[in-house]
Design an enzyme around this catalytic site. Sequence first.
Site, PDB file in Angstrom:
ATOM      1  N   LYS A   1     -17.193  -0.756   6.916  1.00  0.00           N
ATOM      2  CA  LYS A   1     -17.558  -2.054   6.249  1.00  0.00           C
ATOM      3  C   LYS A   1     -19.142  -1.996   6.132  1.00  0.00           C
ATOM      4  CE  LYS A   1     -17.710  -6.482   4.529  1.00  0.00           C
ATOM      5  NZ  LYS A   1     -16.708  -6.796   3.547  1.00  0.00           N
TER       6      LYS A   1
ATOM      7  N   GLU B   1       0.841  -1.202  -0.069  1.00  0.00           N
ATOM      8  CA  GLU B   1      -0.080   0.002   0.045  1.00  0.00           C
ATOM      9  C   GLU B   1       0.740   1.305   0.009  1.00  0.00           C
ATOM     10  OE1 GLU B   1      -0.539  -2.695   2.079  1.00  0.00           O
ATOM     11  OE2 GLU B   1      -2.579  -3.243   1.837  1.00  0.00           O
TER      12      GLU B   1
ATOM     13  N   MET C   1      24.587   8.953   1.527  1.00  0.00           N
ATOM     14  CA  MET C   1      24.323   9.973   2.242  1.00  0.00           C
ATOM     15  C   MET C   1      24.901   9.918   3.588  1.00  0.00           C
ATOM     16  SD  MET C   1      24.001  13.218   1.663  1.00  0.00           S
ATOM     17  CE  MET C   1      22.945  13.966   0.307  1.00  0.00           C
TER      18      MET C   1
ATOM     19  N   PHE D   1     -10.802  -7.295  14.244  1.00  0.00           N
ATOM     20  CA  PHE D   1      -9.868  -7.917  13.219  1.00  0.00           C
ATOM     21  C   PHE D   1      -9.503  -6.806  12.333  1.00  0.00           C
ATOM     22  CE2 PHE D   1      -8.808 -10.101   9.366  1.00  0.00           C
ATOM     23  CZ  PHE D   1      -7.513 -10.591   9.661  1.00  0.00           C
ATOM     24  N   GLN D   2      -8.298  -6.620  11.942  1.00  0.00           N
ATOM     25  CA  GLN D   2      -7.915  -5.605  11.021  1.00  0.00           C
ATOM     26  C   GLN D   2      -8.560  -4.200  11.339  1.00  0.00           C
ATOM     27  OE1 GLN D   2      -8.059  -7.122   6.976  1.00  0.00           O
ATOM     28  NE2 GLN D   2      -5.802  -7.752   7.296  1.00  0.00           N
TER      29      GLN D   2
END
Lengths: 574, 165
Positions: free
Chosen positions: A165, A53, A482, A115-116
């Site tokens: 949802k 993502e 760097m 969940f999630q």
Amino acid sequence: MTTELYTGAEMVVKALAALKVKYIFGYPGGSVLDIYDAIFNQDKVEHILVRHEQAATHMADGYTRATGEVGVVLATSGPGATNCVTGIATAYMDSIPMVVLAGQVATSLIGDDAFQETDIVGCSRPIVKHSFSCRKLEDIPNIISKAFYLANSGRPGPVVVELPKDMLIPQNKGEFHIDTEIKLRSYNPSVKGHPKQIKKAVKTIKSAERLVVYTGGGIVLANASEQLTELVERLNAPCTNTLMGLGGISGVHPNFIGMLGMHGSLEANKAMANADVILALGARFDDRVTNNVSKFCPNATIIHVDIDPTSISKTINAHIPIVGLVDTVIEQLMAELSDSDYQQNEQALESWWQQIEEWRNQKSISYKADGDKIKPQQVIESMYEITKGEAYVCSDVGQHQMFAAQYYPFAKPRQWINSGGLGTMGFGLPAAMGVKVAFPDSHVICVTGDGSIQMNIQELSTCLQYNLPVVIVSLNNRSLGMVRQWQDMIYGGRHSSSYMESLPDFIKLAESYGHVGIQINHVSELEEKMTEAFSIRNRLVFVDVLVDETEHVYPMQVRHGAVDDMWIRKGEKA
Amino acid sequence: MRRILAILLENEPGSLSRIVGLFSQRAFNIESLTVAPTDDQSLSRITITTSGDDRVLEQIIKQVNKLIDVIKVTDLTERSHVERELLLVKLLAMNDKSRTEVKRITDIFRGAIIDIGKQVYTVQITGDADKLDAFISAVANETEIVEVVRSGTVGIARGEKALRV
């Protein structure tokens, strides 16, 4: 008469289509499967499936930086949403408009550690312009419309929309209504600069003997590059760009004196330090520009034009603040210059340019070629020649980013795409992919290093799936360049965790993803192999260039010094 | 320097957290904060007591204004204003002497005893923060303080000036 009813998921997609969105960058998961189903059933909005993502956010970001259109990201709840956080922060720091649609568990489960479940609105609060959480499915279209309006007006930025949802499931339906014109009583960004301030600014500009025009990403975001060029030519003033502002004025324009700041040119930083008037346009006096703020240009009168009042007098006090859209304000300044009988002190201007030429002649942006090892700067120069300076250059973060900024003059805005504010390694490849989606026929380069490229290398797979033949030019120095440079200069040469052992064979890696890999080992083969890499237009080419690992980026500001306290070369101060 | 900011903002979920988050994110100081809906239920009014020099205060006001939910911000301390805070304090009142003293001091401060227990008095005082501090130190000399709760400052400009949409 019956009105048609839609599910929340259908409303999301319908709203995006109504807002003329062509692409969504995302990754499916439990809470957003209804949206994916709705995407499947239409053909107005195309979804591009990434491999992580974070890459979706950078891809949307790159797409936006190149086109100016708002990028859209779709992620599931929990880990999907939290994976977006770095990309949201990247967009926030560079004021890039973005709308992130994040799934959420059903409202009945919110707060239960389901969940999630993650409080993504809470997680992202400090790094968004605004966020919405949807609680009524009929609100979905206008929430999305508001998100777009907020993201892309005033000082642009990312907006998060959380979609539980139960707002999306097929069991719940409602009427679809969307307003594409949005008005909010609590949000009225300024457009025009205050006329009194414009008059004051022009008076100050007129009296200037050593004027510098210092411009940032605001010029690019506001598409104000033509206006800027006109103003600079009218005043015959030297103009410097920040890292974010490159391309705001052409990199080959005679009045352009290079990038300023930490790795800016000597002439840019010297001009700033010696200026009596600084006209700052869409720049925010970032610490990578100012160096020590207490030593920053103490003798200059500062005119600061910015759309965001909080940027003005945040780090450096502005004597003449002007809040407004930078393109509009430049037009106002031009009009005022024409109205007032503007007379330039020609003599002062001439000696100012003489002085600047002296600094220019010291050629601070230069390096010593080596007959054997490839210098990273050479690679950028070669890239510039082959693409005639016309490519989109998307950079990761590190030495290669600075070399690209220094050695690839950008003729146009939006050609140079990098994470300037947040400095996000792993930005380059997905950003380049986003640009390639928008401009499939242009050369799109990802300039990267062996460190940065490994932070989102999984996207090579996405490139194959969607045929995104970007050219990856990796300045491979077998170390975190760097970091290593700072360790050389500040930490007594102790290379703590800054070298990379066990690097993959990037050629085989590219090939295993179905792409072309080209390695360049020796300076004698640089031109030929680079030309070959850019001649392949229909396949992604990964160019692994083994460069001199001891090379440092110069010039470099001396830490805690004034803006023009600089190391010009190894061991040599300006 | 102590400042009182009055903020009028959309009464939406999350708008308070944006204000509080902003202060902690940018290392601004909050001495007290009060919030409640106004006569117009779609609006909330927050009063924040903060401190900082002029530059910090300018940034605070600009940053608060930048929040999308915020409709108006004003620095009440900039001009003539009225400020009040409510103090409820539970004090030990176990003998005649302490009861008399608590009653006497409460009267002097124009407060009220609003509850009595077997061994405690609960006193209510309103006023500016200084007055409340003064009451606490006066009463602490006479008896033991069991519990203190303060509402934080609320304020309003004097005269015709009003903070409204």
